[in-house]
Design a protein around this motif. Structure first.
Motif, PDB file in Angstrom:
ATOM      1  N   ALA A 259       2.326  12.233 -14.415  1.00  0.00           N
ATOM      2  CA  ALA A 259       3.443  11.695 -14.333  1.00  0.00           C
ATOM      3  C   ALA A 259       3.328  10.105 -14.349  1.00  0.00           C
ATOM      4  CB  ALA A 259       4.309  12.034 -13.170  1.00  0.00           C
ATOM      5  N   ILE A 260       4.112   9.455 -15.298  1.00  0.00           N
ATOM      6  CA  ILE A 260       3.828   7.783 -15.283  1.00  0.00           C
ATOM      7  C   ILE A 260       5.090   7.292 -14.872  1.00  0.00           C
ATOM      8  CG2 ILE A 260       3.119   5.887 -16.513  1.00  0.00           C
ATOM      9  CD1 ILE A 260       1.490   7.874 -18.201  1.00  0.00           C
ATOM     10  N   ASP A 261       5.318   6.261 -13.934  1.00  0.00           N
ATOM     11  CA  ASP A 261       6.629   5.711 -13.485  1.00  0.00           C
ATOM     12  C   ASP A 261       6.972   4.633 -14.769  1.00  0.00           C
ATOM     13  OD1 ASP A 261       8.544   4.217 -12.566  1.00  0.00           O
ATOM     14  OD2 ASP A 261       7.600   3.872 -10.528  1.00  0.00           O
ATOM     15  N   PHE A 262       8.064   5.020 -15.298  1.00  0.00           N
ATOM     16  CA  PHE A 262       8.548   4.019 -16.497  1.00  0.00           C
ATOM     17  C   PHE A 262       9.621   3.167 -16.052  1.00  0.00           C
ATOM     18  CE2 PHE A 262       5.603   4.094 -19.775  1.00  0.00           C
ATOM     19  CZ  PHE A 262       5.036   5.473 -19.925  1.00  0.00           C
ATOM     20  N   THR A 263      10.081   3.047 -14.730  1.00  0.00           N
ATOM     21  CA  THR A 263      11.304   2.652 -14.256  1.00  0.00           C
ATOM     22  C   THR A 263      11.387   1.139 -14.355  1.00  0.00           C
ATOM     23  OG1 THR A 263      10.608   2.845 -12.027  1.00  0.00           O
ATOM     24  CG2 THR A 263      11.968   4.446 -13.053  1.00  0.00           C
ATOM     25  N   ALA A 264      12.664   0.528 -14.218  1.00  0.00           N
ATOM     26  CA  ALA A 264      12.766  -0.965 -14.245  1.00  0.00           C
ATOM     27  C   ALA A 264      12.078  -1.798 -13.259  1.00  0.00           C
ATOM     28  CB  ALA A 264      14.044  -1.386 -14.414  1.00  0.00           C
ATOM     29  N   SER A 265      11.682  -1.227 -12.281  1.00  0.00           N
ATOM     30  CA  SER A 265      11.154  -1.800 -11.115  1.00  0.00           C
ATOM     31  C   SER A 265       9.769  -2.382 -11.221  1.00  0.00           C
ATOM     32  CB  SER A 265      11.059  -1.075  -9.679  1.00  0.00           C
ATOM     33  OG  SER A 265      10.109   0.145 -10.104  1.00  0.00           O
ATOM     34  N   ASN A 266       9.193  -1.673 -12.535  1.00  0.00           N
ATOM     35  CA  ASN A 266       7.815  -2.358 -13.085  1.00  0.00           C
ATOM     36  C   ASN A 266       8.034  -3.445 -13.710  1.00  0.00           C
ATOM     37  OD1 ASN A 266       5.685   0.149 -12.381  1.00  0.00           O
ATOM     38  ND2 ASN A 266       7.727   1.188 -13.089  1.00  0.00           N
ATOM     39  N   THR A 387       2.662   5.366  -9.839  1.00  0.00           N
ATOM     40  CA  THR A 387       3.973   4.457  -9.733  1.00  0.00           C
ATOM     41  C   THR A 387       3.724   3.313  -8.954  1.00  0.00           C
ATOM     42  OG1 THR A 387       6.065   5.030  -8.436  1.00  0.00           O
ATOM     43  CG2 THR A 387       4.136   5.897  -7.480  1.00  0.00           C
ATOM     44  N   ASP A 388       4.764   2.451  -8.962  1.00  0.00           N
ATOM     45  CA  ASP A 388       4.794   1.234  -8.268  1.00  0.00           C
ATOM     46  C   ASP A 388       5.246   1.409  -6.715  1.00  0.00           C
ATOM     47  OD1 ASP A 388       7.611   1.476  -8.764  1.00  0.00           O
ATOM     48  OD2 ASP A 388       7.884  -0.595  -9.506  1.00  0.00           O
ATOM     49  N   GLY A 389       5.674   2.612  -6.282  1.00  0.00           N
ATOM     50  CA  GLY A 389       5.931   2.857  -5.098  1.00  0.00           C
ATOM     51  C   GLY A 389       7.428   2.698  -4.736  1.00  0.00           C
ATOM     52  N   VAL A 390       8.160   2.300  -5.441  1.00  0.00           N
ATOM     53  CA  VAL A 390       9.520   1.927  -5.203  1.00  0.00           C
ATOM     54  C   VAL A 390      10.487   2.963  -5.510  1.00  0.00           C
ATOM     55  CG1 VAL A 390      11.561   0.267  -5.390  1.00  0.00           C
ATOM     56  CG2 VAL A 390       9.181  -0.426  -5.375  1.00  0.00           C
ATOM     57  N   GLY A 417      -0.036  -1.656  -8.550  1.00  0.00           N
ATOM     58  CA  GLY A 417       0.538  -3.168  -8.370  1.00  0.00           C
ATOM     59  C   GLY A 417       0.275  -3.561  -6.757  1.00  0.00           C
ATOM     60  N   ASN A 418       1.248  -4.399  -6.250  1.00  0.00           N
ATOM     61  CA  ASN A 418       1.218  -4.818  -4.812  1.00  0.00           C
ATOM     62  C   ASN A 418       2.534  -4.509  -4.132  1.00  0.00           C
ATOM     63  OD1 ASN A 418      -1.474  -6.050  -5.278  1.00  0.00           O
ATOM     64  ND2 ASN A 418      -0.399  -7.608  -6.491  1.00  0.00           N
ATOM     65  N   ALA A 419       3.161  -3.504  -4.506  1.00  0.00           N
ATOM     66  CA  ALA A 419       4.417  -3.122  -3.772  1.00  0.00           C
ATOM     67  C   ALA A 419       4.120  -2.741  -2.379  1.00  0.00           C
ATOM     68  CB  ALA A 419       5.487  -2.454  -4.652  1.00  0.00           C
ATOM     69  N   ASP A 420       5.312  -2.795  -1.577  1.00  0.00           N
ATOM     70  CA  ASP A 420       5.191  -2.098  -0.193  1.00  0.00           C
ATOM     71  C   ASP A 420       4.961  -0.377  -0.630  1.00  0.00           C
ATOM     72  OD1 ASP A 420       5.328  -0.982   2.330  1.00  0.00           O
ATOM     73  OD2 ASP A 420       7.562  -1.638   2.571  1.00  0.00           O
ATOM     74  N   PHE A 421       4.050   0.156  -0.290  1.00  0.00           N
ATOM     75  CA  PHE A 421       3.668   1.615  -0.393  1.00  0.00           C
ATOM     76  C   PHE A 421       3.947   2.331   0.942  1.00  0.00           C
ATOM     77  CE2 PHE A 421       0.871  -0.199  -3.796  1.00  0.00           C
ATOM     78  CZ  PHE A 421       1.647   0.266  -4.952  1.00  0.00           C
TER      79      PHE A 421
END
Length: 501
Positions: A259-266, A387-390, A417-421
């Motif tokens: 599953a790949i996160d394709f949401t706008a937060s990326n 996922t970018d975690g958001v 990425g470097n988001a808050d996980f």
């Protein structure tokens, strides 16, 4: 039938001899006469070996219903002693559906030779002799193959979807034949499945086969798989076929989904700051993670590539769609297939929100729930989420994981990425037991979270150790809790099972 062979080996006094090699014998017959005017024979070949003037049964093939030119899938394994004359007798019997024993059966003919003759010629064809040594029109062909040192076994299972319907008043009755393609272009039958009646999407029983038998130890050797519609008159209808290799099959041994996160937060893929940035020469962060983790992940076990989270595609917001845009056939061939689907997908979609991962967990859990009811250790599902975690559905995700902890599945989350996980670390449960919003705890820990940024410059071994750290124990814990134990090789002995519905 292994016990029969071991008993015969002891009776023949071969246990203390220095065995030169093990030999596989394949058997086929041609032109068997119809003994019954109303039906065709149900042939089975019994292999016997002579000792002190007496014949002892060593092994036998399966029974094939209604067939005058059978090609038997059961391989007869014998020990070849170069310094000894090993006399063999092949007896062809017509075995009725009422019983599989040799009593009250018709012996259609026999052929005698030595094992040395078959090994030296590799392929021996002779007429079958009736009682009184009268020559019949029927013949038998035996081919031999000396085994290499590789005696590894592999368990395989096959299923099909949306097969052609070859019957007028019911659905097709499909069975599958697997052939190994030899160096001379000929094919050797490796396995024939049982017939699944009245089903266009059959799931055949799993079976165990040695790599010697399957591909002569060559993982790149071509295999031909052919599906037929079984007919009681023996004239089976061809449905279709495909070719593959064991190397390709090896990537399809367990239920695995990506599953790949394709949401706008990326970020917008057209922007160089986006984790999905489309660069003509350099891989983006998701590609780096997909390739690095995917190469490890693929060693676990069909790739089913599914997008997760809200994405705007074709003017519709979707939380879950196939990256290759083929909902009926979302599988990708290996990690390279996933990469190609991902690269082809990006220019065609618009990233959107919110970021929900509960739907993909629930989707895999639905498949795992069906597997749970089989009460066999056939398929364990592993969901890989990049996922970018958001995420925005934390409560629903916790609920989905608690439910999934009762099922044969695990979840690997790779943070890109470097988001808050911190939310991902909570789902991992290493710092405490994960609970649903209602307070229900997970039955067992099924989530492993890995921040890819911590391993971008680490060795593949370090990344592999982190990604797979918990999965083996999760698999064992599930099956132990269910009281399901690994199958023994004897569980796959199909020598007496007739080829019929």
């Amino acid at each position: 039938m292994t016990n029969i062979y071991e008993s015969a080996e002891a009776t023949l006094g071969l246990c203390n001899s220095s065995c030169l090699t093990k030999v596989e014998l394949r058997v086929a017959c041609q032109g068997i006469s119809d003994r019954d005017a109303l039906s065709k024979p149900d042939p089975c070949v019994v292999l016997k070996m002579q000792s002190h003037g007496q014949w002892f049964e060593v092994d036998r093939t399966e029974v094939i219903r209604s067939c005058i030119s059978p090609v038997f899938s059961k391989v007869l394994l014998v020990d070849f002693y170069f310094e000894e004359v090993q006399r063999l007798r092949y007896e062809l019997h017509d075995i009725s559906p009422a019983h599989n024993g040799l009593r009250d059966t018709d012996c259609l003919g026999a052929m005698e030779c030595t094992l040395g003759q078959i090994v030296s010629q590799r392929k021996l064809s002779k007429a079958l002799l009736k009682q009184g040594n009268a020559t019949s029109k029927s013949s038998i062909t035996v081919t031999s193959e000396e085994l290499s040192g590789n005696d590894d076994y592999v368990e395989l299972s096959f299923r099909a979807r949306k097969l052609d319907d070859k019957d007028f008043f019911s659905k097709s009755d499909p069975f599958l034949e697997i052939f190994r393609i030899n160096d001379d272009g000929s094919g050797s039958l490796v396995h024939r499945t049982e017939t699944v009646m009245n089903d266009l999407s059959p799931v055949w029983k799993s079976f165990k086969v040695s790599l010697n038998t399957l591909c002569s130890g060559d993982h790149d050797r071509q295999l031909k798989c052919t599906v037929y519609d079984w007919d009681s008159n023996g004239k089976h209808d061809f449905i279709g076929e495909f070719q593959t290799t064991y190397k390709e099959i090896r990537t399809d041994l367990e239920g695995r989904q990506v599953a790949i996160d394709f949401t706008a937060s990326n970020g917008d893929p057209k922007n160089s700051c986006s984790l999905h940035y489309i660069h003509p020469y350099q891989p983006n962060e998701y590609l780096k993670a997909l390739v690095a983790v995917g190469e490890i992940y693929i060693t676990l076990c069909c790739e089913v590539c599914l997008c997760v989270n809200s994405t705007l595609t074709h003017s519709q917001v979707s939380h879950d769609f196939a990256v290759n845009f083929d909902e009926d056939n979302p599988e990708c061939s290996g990690i390279q297939g996933v990469v190609e689907a991902y690269q082809g997908c990006l220019p065609k979609i618009q990233l959107y929100g919110p970021t929900n991962i509960a739907p993909i967990i629930q989707k895999v859990a639905s498949s795992a729930s069906e597997e749970m009811h089989t009460k066999e250790a056939m398929e364990y599902f592993i969901l890989l989420i990049l996922t970018d975690g958001v995420i925005t559905d934390m409560a629903d995700t916790r609920e989905a994981i608690v439910h999934a902890s009762h099922l044969p599945m695990s979840v690997i989350i790779v943070g890109v990425g470097n988001a808050d996980f911190s939310d991902m670390q909570m789902l991992d449960g290493d710092d405490g037991i994960l609970r649903s919003p209602k307070g229900e705890p997970v039955l067992r820990d099924i989530v492993q979270f890995v921040p890819f940024k911590d391993f971008k410059h680490a060795s593949p071994a370090a990344l592999a150790k982190s990604v797979l750290a918990e999965v083996p124990n999760q698999v064992v814990d599930y099956y132990n809790a269910k009281g399901i134990h690994p199958k023994c090789l004897s569980d796959y002995d199909e020598s007496t099972r007739p080829f019929s519905p």
